[in-house]
Design an enzyme around this catalytic site. Structure first.
Site, PDB file in Angstrom:
ATOM      1  N   ASP A 131       0.866  -1.171   0.000  1.00 45.41           N
ATOM      2  CA  ASP A 131       0.000   0.000   0.000  1.00 45.41           C
ATOM      3  C   ASP A 131       0.906   1.225   0.000  1.00 45.41           C
ATOM      4  O   ASP A 131       1.466   1.591   1.037  1.00 45.41           O
ATOM      5  CB  ASP A 131      -0.913  -0.004   1.232  1.00 45.41           C
ATOM      6  N   GLU A 160      -1.676  -1.270  -5.057  1.00 42.78           N
ATOM      7  CA  GLU A 160      -2.899  -0.558  -5.403  1.00 42.78           C
ATOM      8  C   GLU A 160      -2.631   0.341  -6.595  1.00 42.78           C
ATOM      9  O   GLU A 160      -1.589   0.980  -6.686  1.00 42.78           O
ATOM     10  CB  GLU A 160      -3.363   0.268  -4.203  1.00 42.78           C
ATOM     11  N   ASP A 191      -2.359   1.040   7.232  1.00 41.87           N
ATOM     12  CA  ASP A 191      -1.642   0.867   5.959  1.00 41.87           C
ATOM     13  C   ASP A 191      -1.215  -0.595   5.779  1.00 41.87           C
ATOM     14  O   ASP A 191      -1.199  -1.112   4.663  1.00 41.87           O
ATOM     15  CB  ASP A 191      -0.408   1.779   5.912  1.00 41.87           C
TER      16      ASP A 191
END
Length: 166
Positions: A7, A68, A141
């Protein structure tokens, strides 16, 4: 299959490593976040991300990496910095000979929570349940990185089933 989920962020870059077990269950290996000081120049932060991710890759030997995809950002400057972090994460993976899959935030949340607009705490709770963790993965996170890895495994399983049925 062992997957490193990342992330990307300019202050915290979350990571999580999970594995698909022999019985199709998800096995938690590790997670955490690379904390970066905004007082340090961006180039030094990028170098830290690269070296830390390289160590995580070396220590945990993932088969694949998932991150992502780019999302809409209100500030152009923030979007550019995030793009640089994503590039460094991809470089760390490709330098180790690993392929990188990218997933939209809506896809990740849909795969893990069942709802693409889920809140961060909902993602944390579902990651905890899916990986059978005794407590919520922290920081958020790290939970997001685990969610990205879970999404990748689910996507790979679906692709394998579709290929087998052809």
């Amino acid at each position: 299959m062992r997957v490193l989920g990342i992330d990307c962020g300019t202050q915290y870059t979350g990571y999580g490593v999970i594995e698909l077990g022999a019985k199709g269950d998800l096995l938690f290996l590790t997670c955490g976040a690379i904390k970066l000081s905004t007082r340090v120049p961006l180039s030094a932060r990028l170098a830290t991300i690269f070296s830390r991710l390289s160590v995580i890759i070396s220590d945990h030997q993932p088969d694949e990496v998932a991150i992502e995809d780019v999302f809409y950002a209100l500030h152009v400057k923030s979007a550019f910095k995030l793009g640089q972090v994503r590039g460094v994460a991809m470089l760390a993976a490709s330098s180790a000979g690993l392929t990188v899959a990218e997933y939209a935030p809506l896809s990740v949340k849909s795969a893990v929570v069942g709802y693409g607009r889920a809140e961060k705490h909902q993602v944390q709770h579902m990651v905890q349940r899916l990986l059978k963790l005794p407590e919520l993965p922290e920081p958020p996170d790290a939970a997001d990185a685990l969610a990205i890895a879970i999404c990748h495994i689910h996507h790979a399983q679906t692709s394998a089933l579709q290929t087998a049925n052809r």
